[in-house]
Write a protein that holds these residues in place. Structure first.
Motif, mmCIF file in Angstrom:
data_model
loop_
_atom_site.group_PDB
_atom_site.id
_atom_site.type_symbol
_atom_site.label_atom_id
_atom_site.label_comp_id
_atom_site.label_asym_id
_atom_site.label_seq_id
_atom_site.Cartn_x
_atom_site.Cartn_y
_atom_site.Cartn_z
ATOM 1 N N TYR A 158 0.861 -1.180 0.000
ATOM 2 C CA TYR A 158 0.000 0.000 0.000
ATOM 3 C C TYR A 158 0.899 1.232 0.000
ATOM 4 C CZ TYR A 158 -3.427 -3.437 1.543
ATOM 5 O OH TYR A 158 -4.230 -4.558 1.645
ATOM 6 N N GLU A 159 0.634 2.148 -0.911
ATOM 7 C CA GLU A 159 1.467 3.345 -1.039
ATOM 8 C C GLU A 159 0.984 4.446 -0.102
ATOM 9 O OE1 GLU A 159 3.042 5.509 -4.951
ATOM 10 O OE2 GLU A 159 1.001 6.121 -4.408
ATOM 11 N N ARG A 160 1.948 5.138 0.509
ATOM 12 C CA ARG A 160 1.636 6.320 1.338
ATOM 13 C C ARG A 160 2.572 7.449 0.930
ATOM 14 N NH1 ARG A 160 3.925 8.282 6.228
ATOM 15 N NH2 ARG A 160 5.150 6.358 6.402
ATOM 16 N N HIS B 10 3.966 -0.011 2.079
ATOM 17 C CA HIS B 10 3.709 -0.738 3.317
ATOM 18 C C HIS B 10 3.033 -2.070 3.038
ATOM 19 C CE1 HIS B 10 4.600 2.812 5.829
ATOM 20 N NE2 HIS B 10 3.961 3.518 4.898
ATOM 21 N N THR B 11 3.228 -2.988 3.948
ATOM 22 C CA THR B 11 2.555 -4.287 3.831
ATOM 23 C C THR B 11 1.196 -4.275 4.518
ATOM 24 O OG1 THR B 11 3.733 -5.071 5.795
ATOM 25 C CG2 THR B 11 4.714 -5.568 3.645
ATOM 26 N N HIS B 12 0.890 -3.235 5.291
ATOM 27 C CA HIS B 12 -0.418 -3.075 5.920
ATOM 28 C C HIS B 12 -1.002 -1.726 5.504
ATOM 29 C CE1 HIS B 12 1.553 -5.986 8.672
ATOM 30 N NE2 HIS B 12 0.335 -6.508 8.725
ATOM 31 N N ILE B 13 -2.335 -1.635 5.473
ATOM 32 C CA ILE B 13 -2.997 -0.375 5.121
ATOM 33 C C ILE B 13 -2.596 0.709 6.129
ATOM 34 C CG2 ILE B 13 -5.222 0.783 4.904
ATOM 35 C CD1 ILE B 13 -6.427 -1.787 3.915
ATOM 36 N N PRO B 14 -2.114 1.863 5.675
ATOM 37 C CA PRO B 14 -1.657 2.904 6.598
ATOM 38 C C PRO B 14 -2.722 3.425 7.549
ATOM 39 C CG PRO B 14 -0.792 3.300 4.400
ATOM 40 C CD PRO B 14 -1.793 2.193 4.274
ATOM 41 N N GLY C 268 -6.855 8.533 3.578
ATOM 42 C CA GLY C 268 -7.028 8.030 2.223
ATOM 43 C C GLY C 268 -8.372 7.335 2.136
ATOM 44 N N PRO C 269 -8.564 6.490 1.132
ATOM 45 C CA PRO C 269 -9.875 5.861 0.944
ATOM 46 C C PRO C 269 -10.231 4.904 2.073
ATOM 47 C CG PRO C 269 -8.238 4.857 -0.486
ATOM 48 C CD PRO C 269 -7.583 6.052 0.126
ATOM 49 N N HIS C 270 -11.525 4.766 2.318
ATOM 50 C CA HIS C 270 -11.984 3.763 3.260
ATOM 51 C C HIS C 270 -11.716 2.361 2.700
ATOM 52 C CE1 HIS C 270 -14.520 7.022 5.149
ATOM 53 N NE2 HIS C 270 -13.970 6.439 6.185
ATOM 54 N N PRO C 271 -11.606 1.361 3.569
ATOM 55 C CA PRO C 271 -11.246 0.007 3.102
ATOM 56 C C PRO C 271 -12.134 -0.521 1.993
ATOM 57 C CG PRO C 271 -11.109 0.119 5.498
ATOM 58 C CD PRO C 271 -11.702 1.423 5.043
ATOM 59 N N LYS C 272 -13.452 -0.320 2.110
ATOM 60 C CA LYS C 272 -14.362 -0.822 1.079
ATOM 61 C C LYS C 272 -14.096 -0.153 -0.259
ATOM 62 C CE LYS C 272 -18.634 -1.256 2.366
ATOM 63 N NZ LYS C 272 -20.057 -0.921 2.688
ATOM 64 N N ALA C 273 -13.827 1.165 -0.233
ATOM 65 C CA ALA C 273 -13.550 1.893 -1.475
ATOM 66 C C ALA C 273 -12.233 1.448 -2.089
ATOM 67 C CB ALA C 273 -13.530 3.389 -1.205
ATOM 68 N N PHE C 274 -11.235 1.181 -1.243
ATOM 69 C CA PHE C 274 -9.939 0.758 -1.765
ATOM 70 C C PHE C 274 -10.062 -0.588 -2.474
ATOM 71 C CE2 PHE C 274 -5.694 -1.054 -1.655
ATOM 72 C CZ PHE C 274 -4.905 0.021 -2.025
ATOM 73 N N LYS D 26 -11.168 1.287 10.290
ATOM 74 C CA LYS D 26 -10.743 0.013 10.875
ATOM 75 C C LYS D 26 -11.048 -1.133 9.918
ATOM 76 C CE LYS D 26 -11.294 1.049 15.816
ATOM 77 N NZ LYS D 26 -12.019 0.649 17.062
ATOM 78 N N PRO D 27 -10.144 -2.098 9.794
ATOM 79 C CA PRO D 27 -10.441 -3.258 8.948
ATOM 80 C C PRO D 27 -11.699 -3.971 9.428
ATOM 81 C CG PRO D 27 -8.126 -3.223 9.575
ATOM 82 C CD PRO D 27 -8.808 -2.159 10.392
ATOM 83 N N LYS D 28 -12.551 -4.321 8.481
ATOM 84 C CA LYS D 28 -13.787 -5.015 8.830
ATOM 85 C C LYS D 28 -13.482 -6.491 9.069
ATOM 86 C CE LYS D 28 -16.387 -1.364 8.237
ATOM 87 N NZ LYS D 28 -15.306 -0.349 8.101
ATOM 88 N N ASP D 29 -14.104 -7.044 10.134
ATOM 89 C CA ASP D 29 -13.918 -8.455 10.452
ATOM 90 C C ASP D 29 -14.603 -9.341 9.409
ATOM 91 O OD1 ASP D 29 -12.545 -7.738 12.734
ATOM 92 O OD2 ASP D 29 -14.381 -7.677 13.961
#
Length: 376
Positions: free
Chosen positions: A27-29, A45-49, A324-330, A373-376
């Protein structure tokens, strides 16, 4: 002229081109200076910033639902300040009746964005009809009033102590985004002539140093029979804005600048095709905008980088906050699920920190910080 410490360098796994062909599983920041105009570094990054599990403290992002605001009064000066600082004041005003007085802002230029409604504006320069989607720039010192034909809702952005100008459009030339010939001005027409009167009292409520004074005339002071010069109220509608596009590269928000003022800019997100190059990001990139506070007013459409944000809401991301974008949008962007955007939104980037007003606090969605937050 600024002389930045500049030493372009590369290390580890990275993209050769910003926002394009990210290494697998990254993921680019972006971290940059002066908004999107100065030097920048891109991290992979290997995780969403924005994948935090908890967020405490005053830096957190905010969302305000202005649809819940209800008390406005009969004057734009009755509208409570939502966000502001020494250079910028942002308000929402709703009205469904003709103003029975004139107003004049001695503190700075006003920018009115018409979220809902239509009607007529009368000012020193004449008569101007308005409708939803209009930007109306009112220069400092101009008298004006509204006569709504429909209930009207305005986003009001005061450039305190400064003036609205058009941005430097650089290599694309002065006619890009919108041609200045698209700017409409008021007319000394029959409607303006009809509203003149010599036999009744008219109040002009002047705002100066954020205090109000009332001046009463035994006639309507909007009685000009002519004028000349290169200063006027001007209007442009969002439908006449043609955003810059690149099918191979996601452009930064600064490419969509509509007006500039002292210490802040106003940008317009208008419908456009989404990037079609397979390797290009299809949504805004994660970034720290460490030099600007970012405010977005959502006017129409499906706001493709946000989740659970509706028309008439405002988001506020203070500087220093990675967003940046929400997880669903990304995820939708990665799948190239959309081919074009249909959103219209007004973005304000402020060089100085903004203070949150009591009216905004009353309509805040305090759970907004958890939307990344990442959705479960």
């Amino acid at each position: 002229m600024k002389k930045w410490i500049s030493f372009p360098h590369r290390a580890g796994r990275h993209s050769r081109q910003a926002h394009v062909d990210l290494p697998d599983g990254t993921y680019e920041r972006e971290m940059g200076k002066e908004g999107f105009f100065g030097p920048a570094a891109h991290f992979y990054h290997t995780h969403i910033p924005t994948g935090w599990s908890d967020f405490q403290g005053p830096l957190r992002p905010h969302a305000f639902d202005t649809n819940l605001l209800s008390e406005f009064g009969g004057s734009p000066w009755d509208a409570e300040q939502l966000l502001g600082n020494a250079h910028l004041r942002l308000r929402i005003w709703k009205t469904d009746r003709d103003m029975d007085h004139l107003v004049r802002n001695a503190d700075g230029d006003d920018l009115l964005f018409v979220h809902h409604g239509q009607g007529d504006l009368y000012c020193d320069f004449g008569h101007l009809a308005y409708e939803a989607g209009d930007y109306i720039v009112i220069p400092r010192g101009c008298m004006w009033r509204l006569a709504p034909a429909q209930k009207t809702e305005l986003l009001m952005v005061e450039a305190t102590g400064s003036h609205y100008q058009l941005p430097d459009k650089g290599l694309v030339g002065p006619h890009a985004i919108f041609d200045p010939a698209m700017l409409d001005i008021p007319a000394l027409d029959d409607a303006f002539e009809t509203q003149r009167s010599d036999n009744e009292n008219w109040r002009v409520v002047v705002k100066a140093r954020q205090q109000l004074s009332t001046i009463t005339y035994p006639f309507n002071p909007l009685d000009a029979v002519g004028w000349k010069g290169d200063l006027s109220v001007v209007r442009v509608n969002v439908r006449d804005i043609r955003p810059l596009m690149s099918h191979r590269y996601h452009l930064p928000p600064s490419a969509h600048t509509t007006f500039v003022a002292g210490r802040f800019v106003v940008c317009t997100f208008a419908p456009r095709p989404i990037e079609s190059d397979p390797g290009a990001l299809k949504v805004p990139f994660y970034h720290n905008n460490d030099d600007y506070d970012e405010v977005i007013f959502y006017h129409r459409g499906n706001f493709f980088s946000r989740d659970n944000i509706e028309e008439g809401m405002i988001t506020y991301h203070p500087f220093g906050f990675t967003h940046g974008p929400h997880p669903k949008a990304f995820e939708a962007g990665k799948k190239a699920a959309l081919k074009e955007t249909d959103e219209i939104a007004v973005m304000i980037d402020s060089r100085d920190a903004l203070d949150i007003g009591a009216a905004a606090e009353r309509v805040e969605n305090n759970d907004y910080v958890n939307s990344w937050k990442p959705k479960d």
